[in-house]
Design a protein around this motif. Structure first.
Motif, short mmCIF file in Angstrom:
data_model
loop_
_atom_site.label_atom_id
_atom_site.label_comp_id
_atom_site.label_asym_id
_atom_site.label_seq_id
_atom_site.Cartn_x
_atom_site.Cartn_y
_atom_site.Cartn_z
N CYS A 246 4.72 -37.10 -31.94
CA CYS A 246 4.67 -38.43 -31.32
C CYS A 246 6.03 -38.81 -30.74
O CYS A 246 6.12 -39.38 -29.64
CB CYS A 246 4.23 -39.47 -32.35
SG CYS A 246 2.51 -39.28 -32.89
N LYS A 247 7.10 -38.51 -31.49
CA LYS A 247 8.44 -38.82 -30.99
C LYS A 247 8.78 -37.96 -29.78
O LYS A 247 9.43 -38.44 -28.83
CB LYS A 247 9.46 -38.60 -32.11
CG LYS A 247 10.86 -39.11 -31.77
CD LYS A 247 10.86 -40.59 -31.53
CE LYS A 247 12.28 -41.10 -31.22
NZ LYS A 247 12.28 -42.55 -30.92
N THR A 248 8.34 -36.71 -29.78
CA THR A 248 8.57 -35.84 -28.63
C THR A 248 7.86 -36.37 -27.39
O THR A 248 8.37 -36.27 -26.27
CB THR A 248 8.08 -34.42 -28.94
OG1 THR A 248 8.76 -33.93 -30.10
CG2 THR A 248 8.38 -33.47 -27.78
N MET A 249 6.67 -36.95 -27.55
CA MET A 249 5.95 -37.53 -26.42
C MET A 249 6.71 -38.73 -25.86
O MET A 249 6.77 -38.92 -24.63
CB MET A 249 4.55 -37.94 -26.87
CG MET A 249 3.72 -38.56 -25.76
SD MET A 249 3.47 -37.45 -24.35
CE MET A 249 2.25 -36.34 -25.03
N GLU A 250 7.31 -39.54 -26.72
CA GLU A 250 8.13 -40.65 -26.24
C GLU A 250 9.31 -40.13 -25.43
O GLU A 250 9.66 -40.70 -24.38
CB GLU A 250 8.63 -41.48 -27.42
CG GLU A 250 7.55 -42.24 -28.16
CD GLU A 250 8.12 -43.04 -29.31
OE1 GLU A 250 9.36 -43.18 -29.39
OE2 GLU A 250 7.33 -43.52 -30.15
N ASP A 251 9.92 -39.05 -25.89
CA ASP A 251 11.03 -38.45 -25.14
C ASP A 251 10.56 -37.91 -23.81
O ASP A 251 11.28 -37.98 -22.79
CB ASP A 251 11.67 -37.33 -25.96
CG ASP A 251 12.34 -37.85 -27.23
OD1 ASP A 251 12.60 -39.07 -27.30
OD2 ASP A 251 12.58 -37.04 -28.15
N HIS A 349 0.36 -44.17 -31.59
CA HIS A 349 1.70 -43.79 -31.13
C HIS A 349 1.66 -43.16 -29.74
O HIS A 349 2.55 -43.42 -28.91
CB HIS A 349 2.35 -42.83 -32.13
CG HIS A 349 2.77 -43.49 -33.40
ND1 HIS A 349 3.58 -44.59 -33.45
CD2 HIS A 349 2.49 -43.19 -34.70
CE1 HIS A 349 3.80 -44.96 -34.70
NE2 HIS A 349 3.13 -44.12 -35.49
N LEU A 350 0.65 -42.33 -29.48
CA LEU A 350 0.54 -41.72 -28.16
C LEU A 350 0.27 -42.78 -27.09
O LEU A 350 0.81 -42.71 -25.98
CB LEU A 350 -0.57 -40.67 -28.16
CG LEU A 350 -0.32 -39.40 -28.97
CD1 LEU A 350 -1.55 -38.51 -28.97
CD2 LEU A 350 0.89 -38.64 -28.43
N CYS A 352 1.27 -45.80 -27.18
CA CYS A 352 2.47 -46.63 -27.03
C CYS A 352 3.70 -45.82 -26.63
O CYS A 352 4.84 -46.28 -26.82
CB CYS A 352 2.75 -47.38 -28.32
SG CYS A 352 1.42 -48.50 -28.84
N CYS A 353 3.51 -44.61 -26.14
CA CYS A 353 4.65 -43.73 -25.85
C CYS A 353 5.39 -44.11 -24.57
O CYS A 353 6.47 -43.57 -24.29
CB CYS A 353 4.19 -42.27 -25.76
SG CYS A 353 3.12 -41.92 -24.34
N TRP A 355 3.68 -44.36 -21.31
CA TRP A 355 3.07 -43.72 -20.15
C TRP A 355 2.91 -44.67 -18.97
O TRP A 355 2.89 -44.24 -17.81
CB TRP A 355 1.68 -43.17 -20.53
CG TRP A 355 0.74 -44.21 -21.09
CD1 TRP A 355 0.58 -44.56 -22.38
CD2 TRP A 355 -0.12 -45.07 -20.34
NE1 TRP A 355 -0.33 -45.57 -22.51
CE2 TRP A 355 -0.79 -45.90 -21.27
CE3 TRP A 355 -0.40 -45.20 -18.97
CZ2 TRP A 355 -1.71 -46.86 -20.87
CZ3 TRP A 355 -1.32 -46.15 -18.57
CH2 TRP A 355 -1.97 -46.97 -19.51
N ILE A 367 -2.53 -37.33 -21.51
CA ILE A 367 -2.41 -38.24 -22.65
C ILE A 367 -3.78 -38.77 -23.06
O ILE A 367 -4.07 -38.93 -24.25
CB ILE A 367 -1.45 -39.39 -22.30
CG1 ILE A 367 -0.02 -38.87 -22.17
CG2 ILE A 367 -1.51 -40.49 -23.37
CD1 ILE A 367 0.98 -39.92 -21.71
#
Length: 409
Positions: A246-251, A349-350, A352-353, A355, A367
């Protein structure tokens, strides 16, 4: 310097393996669990299959001097209607025989268990190449696992088991030091087969059985430490993979270059697929064991309660043992519920990443599919029939109490 390549994909870069790497393989990260699994014939390394079979057979033979006298005593107790003595024996011998069964069952699912360990090794090697903020997530999860699933569980099992030999030693020494007619205490009081009851305290039979039961206590600790802690480690690792993805998707959504963003999104998809495969392996490895402990725990809690209330008076050993039994079923229920909760949070989380800030139609479509897949619940089931969660834990305790009231009546 050695080089390590993940077997899952030959296109992944070589990762240097040195002694100063922070995230190390399973064997070095969880040393207590690894040691108890190896000594307890549970570590699923493929080239040790023959040694494990020989070790399990040797343990079966060496445990007979305790099991056979206890089973004979149970039979004679049944003939004379001594239910309390039967329950006293089954409370201790039942989990002990369950430890032997656990070795056989884990040998049967050794391929799946070894695949889990290899996945964890590959993940730990990859974590050494992550940015620092992602390393912080991995570091926090691993430290949490080392403290609760490894150290705290080892202490819990050790206290529950060592209460029996320590009580016997203290009471025996106290009697010989302060009483004119001292009384000997066995770790688990078992009559000598086909002999008068007093013969179990004669030398050298008493001394031999005392040290032999100490050996059985060590086997008890080893078996219930490594295997049960391994389940917690695997679930915590799966939860860590979810948070990292999830954190990697935000990045990825913060990337300005489209190609770089797509590479990161594809990496998250790969991590998500790898997570699903790992959960399937966990299910295949532990499904039978989880079903067995549901039934065994209900009986064990019922037996301990009956022994304490209807037995020979309040016994601190069985009070501690019943708390350990409750912890033994609470831990897998808690971990399974944790996996469910973490999986349910992935879709949120995805979404709210970030997008909506990116003008990338392909990324948005990917996504959507990832969110749809994340909405499918991840569950751990026993016997592939009923889900493990905190509701099951409450149901087990309630059923055990109902069985206890039925037994008393």
């Amino acid at each position: 310097m050695k080089l390590f390549r993940r077997k899952e994909s030959s296109t992944l870069p070589l990762v240097p393996i040195t002694e100063d790497l922070e995230f190390k393989p399973f064997r070095e990260t969880y040393k207590i669990i690894t040691f108890t699994m190896i000594v307890g014939m549970l570590y699923p390394m493929p080239n040790t299959d023959k040694c494990r079979v020989a070790g399990i057979l040797a343990l079966l033979l060496t445990t007979q001097p305790m099991c056979i006298p206890a089973l004979i005593d149970i039979w004679y107790s049944w003939l004379r209607g001594d239910i309390i003595n039967i329950i006293r024996h089954t409370t201790v011998i039942g989990p002990f025989l369950g430890a032997i069964f656990k070795m056989m069952m884990f040998f049967y699912s050794r391929k799946e268990a070894w695949s889990i360990i290899k996945k964890m090794d590959a993940d730990h090697a990859r974590y050494n190449t992550l940015p620092e903020h992602l390393k912080d997530i991995a570091r926090r999860h691993i430290q949490n696992t080392q403290y609760y699933s490894e150290k705290c569980w080892t202490i819990t099992v050790s206290i529950c088991v060592l209460t029996f030999p320590l009580t016997a030693v203290i009471l025996t020494l106290y009697n010989y030091a302060f009483k004119e007619e001292p009384v000997k205490y066995m770790i688990h009081d078992v009559n000598k087969p086909f002999s008068p009851e007093e013969d179990r305290f004669t030398s050298p039979y008493f001394e031999i059985m005392f040290f032999y039961m100490c050996y059985c206590s060590v086997l008890f600790i080893i078996s219930f430490t490594g295997f049960d802690a391994f389940f917690g480690v695997t679930i915590n690792h799966a939860c860590m993979k979810m948070e990292l993805s999830c954190k990697t998707m935000e990045d990825a959504m913060s990337e300005t270059e489209r190609d770089s963003r797509h590479r990161r999104i594809l990496d998250v998809i790969s991590q998500q697929n790898d997570l699903f495969r790992m959960v399937e392996l966990i299910q295949q490895t532990f499904a039978i064991w989880l079903g067995v402990i549901v039934v065994a725990t209900m009986l064990q809690i019922c037996n301990c309660m009956y022994q304490i209330i209807e037995g020979y008076g309040i016994d601190a050993r069985y009070l501690i043992f019943i708390l350990g039994t409750i912890a033994h079923i609470y831990a897998p229920c808690h971990y399974a519920a944790k996996l469910q909760d973490s999986a349910l949070e992935v879709a949120t989380h995805l979404y709210c990443c970030g997008w909506e800030r990116v003008n990338d139609e392909r990324a948005r479509k990917l996504i959507i599919f990832m969110i749809a897949r994340a909405q499918i619940p991840l569950k751990i089931t026993a016997f592939n029939m009923f889900d493990f969660d905190m509701e099951l834990f409450v149901s087990i305790v309630q059923t055990a109490y109902s069985m206890f009231t039925l037994l008393r009546s």
